[in-house]
Design a protein around this motif. Structure first.
Motif, PDB file in Angstrom:
ATOM      1  N   ALA A 145       0.817  -1.217   0.000  1.00 20.19           N
ATOM      2  CA  ALA A 145       0.000   0.000   0.000  1.00 20.19           C
ATOM      3  C   ALA A 145       0.850   1.265   0.000  1.00 20.19           C
ATOM      4  CB  ALA A 145      -0.926   0.009   1.211  1.00 20.19           C
ATOM      5  N   VAL A 146       2.054   1.208   0.523  1.00 21.18           N
ATOM      6  CA  VAL A 146       2.881   2.417   0.575  1.00 21.18           C
ATOM      7  C   VAL A 146       4.202   2.239  -0.156  1.00 21.18           C
ATOM      8  CG1 VAL A 146       1.878   3.306   2.690  1.00 21.18           C
ATOM      9  CG2 VAL A 146       3.814   1.722   2.804  1.00 21.18           C
ATOM     10  N   SER A 147       4.353   1.186  -0.928  1.00 25.31           N
ATOM     11  CA  SER A 147       5.600   0.992  -1.660  1.00 25.31           C
ATOM     12  C   SER A 147       5.406   1.280  -3.141  1.00 25.31           C
ATOM     13  CB  SER A 147       6.094  -0.443  -1.479  1.00 25.31           C
ATOM     14  OG  SER A 147       5.142  -1.358  -2.004  1.00 25.31           O
ATOM     15  N   LEU A 148       4.532   2.224  -3.442  1.00 26.43           N
ATOM     16  CA  LEU A 148       4.159   2.485  -4.825  1.00 26.43           C
ATOM     17  C   LEU A 148       5.095   3.467  -5.510  1.00 26.43           C
ATOM     18  CD1 LEU A 148       0.329   2.842  -4.204  1.00 26.43           C
ATOM     19  CD2 LEU A 148       1.651   0.780  -4.617  1.00 26.43           C
ATOM     20  N   ARG A 149       5.982   4.069  -4.743  1.00 26.63           N
ATOM     21  CA  ARG A 149       6.933   5.037  -5.292  1.00 26.63           C
ATOM     22  C   ARG A 149       6.223   6.197  -5.993  1.00 26.63           C
ATOM     23  NH1 ARG A 149       9.236  -0.003  -5.957  1.00 26.63           N
ATOM     24  NH2 ARG A 149      11.252  -0.277  -4.978  1.00 26.63           N
ATOM     25  N   GLU A 150       5.176   6.697  -5.365  1.00 28.50           N
ATOM     26  CA  GLU A 150       4.520   7.855  -5.941  1.00 28.50           C
ATOM     27  C   GLU A 150       5.403   9.072  -5.727  1.00 28.50           C
ATOM     28  OE1 GLU A 150       3.091   6.173  -3.357  1.00 28.50           O
ATOM     29  OE2 GLU A 150       1.240   5.255  -4.042  1.00 28.50           O
ATOM     30  N   THR A 151       4.956  10.203  -6.257  1.00 25.02           N
ATOM     31  CA  THR A 151       5.836  11.372  -6.278  1.00 25.02           C
ATOM     32  C   THR A 151       5.471  12.431  -5.235  1.00 25.02           C
ATOM     33  OG1 THR A 151       4.408  12.333  -7.982  1.00 25.02           O
ATOM     34  CG2 THR A 151       6.314  11.110  -8.727  1.00 25.02           C
ATOM     35  N   ASP A 152       4.538  12.162  -4.326  1.00 28.93           N
ATOM     36  CA  ASP A 152       4.185  13.187  -3.343  1.00 28.93           C
ATOM     37  C   ASP A 152       4.617  12.752  -1.941  1.00 28.93           C
ATOM     38  OD1 ASP A 152       1.897  11.751  -1.997  1.00 28.93           O
ATOM     39  OD2 ASP A 152       1.122  11.823  -4.029  1.00 28.93           O
ATOM     40  N   TRP A 153       4.455  13.654  -0.974  1.00 30.37           N
ATOM     41  CA  TRP A 153       4.966  13.400   0.374  1.00 30.37           C
ATOM     42  C   TRP A 153       4.295  12.226   1.047  1.00 30.37           C
ATOM     43  CZ3 TRP A 153       1.716  13.577   4.586  1.00 30.37           C
ATOM     44  CH2 TRP A 153       0.476  14.192   4.395  1.00 30.37           C
ATOM     45  N   VAL A 154       3.085  11.856   0.639  1.00 31.24           N
ATOM     46  CA  VAL A 154       2.391  10.751   1.280  1.00 31.24           C
ATOM     47  C   VAL A 154       3.149   9.444   1.049  1.00 31.24           C
ATOM     48  CG1 VAL A 154       0.210   9.483   1.390  1.00 31.24           C
ATOM     49  CG2 VAL A 154       0.194  11.933   1.042  1.00 31.24           C
ATOM     50  N   SER A 155       3.869   9.343  -0.059  1.00 30.67           N
ATOM     51  CA  SER A 155       4.594   8.122  -0.372  1.00 30.67           C
ATOM     52  C   SER A 155       5.851   7.959   0.471  1.00 30.67           C
ATOM     53  CB  SER A 155       5.011   8.113  -1.838  1.00 30.67           C
ATOM     54  OG  SER A 155       4.061   8.743  -2.629  1.00 30.67           O
ATOM     55  N   PHE A 208       7.431   7.699   3.708  1.00 34.54           N
ATOM     56  CA  PHE A 208       6.879   7.417   5.033  1.00 34.54           C
ATOM     57  C   PHE A 208       7.371   8.394   6.093  1.00 34.54           C
ATOM     58  CE2 PHE A 208       7.205   5.563   9.229  1.00 34.54           C
ATOM     59  CZ  PHE A 208       5.886   5.226   9.463  1.00 34.54           C
ATOM     60  N   TRP A 209       8.687   8.598   6.162  1.00 31.76           N
ATOM     61  CA  TRP A 209       9.203   9.410   7.261  1.00 31.76           C
ATOM     62  C   TRP A 209       8.787  10.867   7.144  1.00 31.76           C
ATOM     63  CZ3 TRP A 209      10.445   7.027  11.403  1.00 31.76           C
ATOM     64  CH2 TRP A 209      10.910   5.709  11.333  1.00 31.76           C
ATOM     65  N   LEU A 210       8.759  11.399   5.945  1.00 33.13           N
ATOM     66  CA  LEU A 210       8.272  12.768   5.774  1.00 33.13           C
ATOM     67  C   LEU A 210       6.789  12.837   6.121  1.00 33.13           C
ATOM     68  CD1 LEU A 210       8.723  15.666   4.877  1.00 33.13           C
ATOM     69  CD2 LEU A 210       8.274  14.941   2.520  1.00 33.13           C
ATOM     70  N   HIS A 211       6.030  11.870   5.642  1.00 33.81           N
ATOM     71  CA  HIS A 211       4.602  11.770   5.953  1.00 33.81           C
ATOM     72  C   HIS A 211       4.401  11.708   7.466  1.00 33.81           C
ATOM     73  CE1 HIS A 211       0.703   9.179   5.418  1.00 33.81           C
ATOM     74  NE2 HIS A 211       0.528  10.184   6.227  1.00 33.81           N
ATOM     75  N   PHE A 212       5.147  10.827   8.128  1.00 32.13           N
ATOM     76  CA  PHE A 212       5.027  10.638   9.571  1.00 32.13           C
ATOM     77  C   PHE A 212       5.329  11.926  10.329  1.00 32.13           C
ATOM     78  CE2 PHE A 212       7.101   9.394  13.619  1.00 32.13           C
ATOM     79  CZ  PHE A 212       6.018   8.804  14.250  1.00 32.13           C
ATOM     80  N   LEU A 213       6.405  12.607   9.965  1.00 34.25           N
ATOM     81  CA  LEU A 213       6.792  13.834  10.660  1.00 34.25           C
ATOM     82  C   LEU A 213       5.784  14.957  10.444  1.00 34.25           C
ATOM     83  CD1 LEU A 213      10.639  13.806   9.994  1.00 34.25           C
ATOM     84  CD2 LEU A 213       9.459  13.268  12.136  1.00 34.25           C
ATOM     85  N   ILE A 214       5.229  15.044   9.224  1.00 30.43           N
ATOM     86  CA  ILE A 214       4.220  16.073   8.955  1.00 30.43           C
ATOM     87  C   ILE A 214       2.981  15.845   9.808  1.00 30.43           C
ATOM     88  CG2 ILE A 214       2.586  16.915   7.215  1.00 30.43           C
ATOM     89  CD1 ILE A 214       4.817  16.642   5.157  1.00 30.43           C
ATOM     90  N   VAL A 215       2.497  14.602   9.865  1.00 29.61           N
ATOM     91  CA  VAL A 215       1.309  14.301  10.670  1.00 29.61           C
ATOM     92  C   VAL A 215       1.607  14.516  12.150  1.00 29.61           C
ATOM     93  CG1 VAL A 215      -0.355  12.519  11.307  1.00 29.61           C
ATOM     94  CG2 VAL A 215       0.420  12.705   8.946  1.00 29.61           C
ATOM     95  N   CYS A 216       2.825  14.152  12.605  1.00 29.62           N
ATOM     96  CA  CYS A 216       3.209  14.397  14.000  1.00 29.62           C
ATOM     97  C   CYS A 216       3.150  15.888  14.331  1.00 29.62           C
ATOM     98  CB  CYS A 216       4.612  13.859  14.262  1.00 29.62           C
ATOM     99  SG  CYS A 216       4.719  12.059  14.364  1.00 29.62           S
ATOM    100  N   ALA A 217       3.668  16.709  13.414  1.00 33.72           N
ATOM    101  CA  ALA A 217       3.661  18.154  13.643  1.00 33.72           C
ATOM    102  C   ALA A 217       2.236  18.688  13.703  1.00 33.72           C
ATOM    103  CB  ALA A 217       4.450  18.856  12.534  1.00 33.72           C
ATOM    104  N   ILE A 218       1.381  18.216  12.787  1.00 34.68           N
ATOM    105  CA  ILE A 218      -0.021  18.659  12.790  1.00 34.68           C
ATOM    106  C   ILE A 218      -0.700  18.242  14.087  1.00 34.68           C
ATOM    107  CG2 ILE A 218      -2.261  18.320  11.678  1.00 34.68           C
ATOM    108  CD1 ILE A 218      -0.763  18.073   9.015  1.00 34.68           C
ATOM    109  N   GLN A 219      -0.450  17.009  14.513  1.00 30.63           N
ATOM    110  CA  GLN A 219      -1.067  16.534  15.756  1.00 30.63           C
ATOM    111  C   GLN A 219      -0.609  17.356  16.953  1.00 30.63           C
ATOM    112  OE1 GLN A 219       0.346  12.887  17.510  1.00 30.63           O
ATOM    113  NE2 GLN A 219      -1.744  12.203  17.932  1.00 30.63           N
ATOM    114  N   TYR A 220       0.692  17.624  17.035  1.00 31.72           N
ATOM    115  CA  TYR A 220       1.208  18.397  18.167  1.00 31.72           C
ATOM    116  C   TYR A 220       0.609  19.798  18.201  1.00 31.72           C
ATOM    117  CZ  TYR A 220       4.362  21.106  21.076  1.00 31.72           C
ATOM    118  OH  TYR A 220       4.864  21.948  22.040  1.00 31.72           O
TER     119      TYR A 220
END
Length: 455
Positions: A401-411, A413-425
């Protein structure tokens, strides 16, 4: 000073820490989904997407049952009938009256182009799960692509209003002459697979996986030649990628397909739909009274309605409702917790005020303590969620589901994770700030004598 006070009130802070950490664990999944959904719907728009204002979607319907008289040989849907499968040849026998109806709609003065099809971009019926594509030269680098079927000789690409990239056959040629083993792909998919949009003639592999959660078992592999490349289109409102592969089919699955109608630029879509409603000109012109337009909507209206009925919309609605209830409980609970905590510290605030402490220094000290507490609690909650992500293979890309090598930040993982962490905080910090502002100011503006007698 903040750390000193934080440690001095460690017993009180411990209960608040546990509460916020639990909220961080429970809210992460919800915030993650809402963040990605918002990003997909409102920030992902293809630059070359087709013009939708003059595109209509209708549903053909028969007014009489099929009879033997309808079983006339019709070869328009595919020039080389010898290559058709038996069920495709049988389907062609009942299409003559449908094609006559299509031609009468096409002859209306407001109409520019007409297409009969069961599938089209935006109808929510394309396949995304269980499919992956790759360049035949390197099958190790796969990515998921939204697969759509289009019926040959039905003016599919020009009716939708797509544009062929430079070096590709025209959209009229793509609609009529794509070979049975050919494929038409979007610009983004071509660049992803081949590193360039000039991909005509290159070989592509389609891999179909067996259904199942994160299934890696291959069900079938097929090889295709890229016949053409079109500008990017968004396959569905909630999708964030423009990886679409269009595969040709010879005929329809049944004899009442959808009808796409592209109006001329000067035509008014609302007036045309009103004219075609009920016993209007289009049903009245149906060949031998056989076919009518059962319904007709603009593309945007159809897409909105289709999304309303889709599982995606239902899931988002459910998440939104649960999220609202959860957020309400979190806000009220956190407000109450901090209100009580600061009321218990009114005496301490009075003592500091009696020794000349300024109000702004007191506020920033208490707020800094709350911000630090929130940060530590969020880190704990996020680390707990991260362990779950690592265990199911999200972090290293082993889950398909996440190994699709898409071209946006959702693909990523670590950038995605940090962005959501920042939003949550930031969200939890806003709630904590709201919970402490009123009681803190009330305590600071009490006279020191009143504050000392508060307990």
């Amino acid at each position: 000073m903040i750390l000193k006070n934080f440690w001095a009130h460690r017993r009180q802070n411990g209960f608040v820490f546990a509460e916020i950490a639990l909220i961080a664990v429970l809210s992460f999944y919800l915030i993650d989904n809402i963040t990605v959904w918002t990003y997909s719907n409102y920030f992902c728009h293809a630059d070359g997407e087709f013009e939708k204002e003059h595109l209509l979607v209708g549903k053909t319907g028969r007014t009489t049952p099929l009879t033997d008289e309808d079983a006339t040989t019709e070869t328009e849907a595919y020039a080389d009938t010898a290559r058709l499968k038996p069920f495709e040849r049988e389907a062609l026998k009942v299409m003559s009256s449908l094609y006559a109806f299509r031609d009468e709609v096409r002859a209306l003065p407001e109409v520019q182009s007409v297409c009969l099809t069961h599938h089209f971009v935006g109808d929510g019926q394309g396949q995304w799960n269980y499919h992956a594509v790759a360049s035949e030269a390197d099958t190790t680098k796969t990515c998921s692509a939204y697969t759509e079927l289009f019926t040959l000789n039905q003016s599919y690409f020009e009716t939708l209003g797509m544009t062929a990239v430079e070096g590709s056959p025209t959209v009229e040629t793509l609609s009529a002459e794509c070979p049975h083993d050919g494929v038409v792909i979007t610009r983004s998919l071509a660049i992803q697979l081949f590193g360039t949009a000039e991909a005509v003639g290159r070989r592509m592999v389609e891999i179909e996986y067996k259904p199942g959660p994160d299934s890696r078992d291959v069900e079938s592999v097929s090889h295709h030649t890229v016949f053409g490349v079109v500008e990017d289109v968004k396959p569905a409102p909630h999708e964030r990628h423009y990886y679409v592969a269009f595969f040709p089919v010879a005929s329809f699955a049944d004899n009442t397909p959808r009808m796409l109608i592209r109006l001329k630029p000067e035509a008014d879509a609302g007036e045309f739909i009103a004219k075609c409603a009920g016993a209007g000109p289009v049903p009245a012109r149906a060949t031998n009274g056989t076919y009518i337009l059962a319904w007709l909507h603009t593309y945007n209206e159809f897409q909105a309605s289709n999304d309303y009925l889709s599982d995606q919309y239902i899931i988002i609605t459910l998440l939104g409702t649960l999220g609202l209830l959860f957020a309400l409980n979190v806000v009220l609970g956190t407000l109450g917790t901090f209100w009580l905590q600061i009321r218990k510290r009114t005496e301490d605030i009075g003592i500091m005020r009696s020794f000349g402490a300024k109000r702004r220094h007191l506020f920033w000290m208490i707020w800094g303590e709350g911000a630090l507490l929130t940060l530590l609690a969020c880190i704990v909650g996020q680390l707990i969620w991260l362990q779950f992500a690592v265990n199911i293979g999200l972090a290293d890309g082993s889950a398909r589901a996440v190994s699709l090598r898409e071209t946006d930040w959702v693909s990523t993982f670590w950038l995605h994770f940090l962005i959501v962490c920042a939003i949550q905080y930031l969200l939890l910090l806003a709630i904590v700030t709201l919970g402490m502002v009123v009681p803190t100011f009330r305590a600071m503006y009490k006279r020191p004598v009143e504050a000392l007698h508060h307990e």
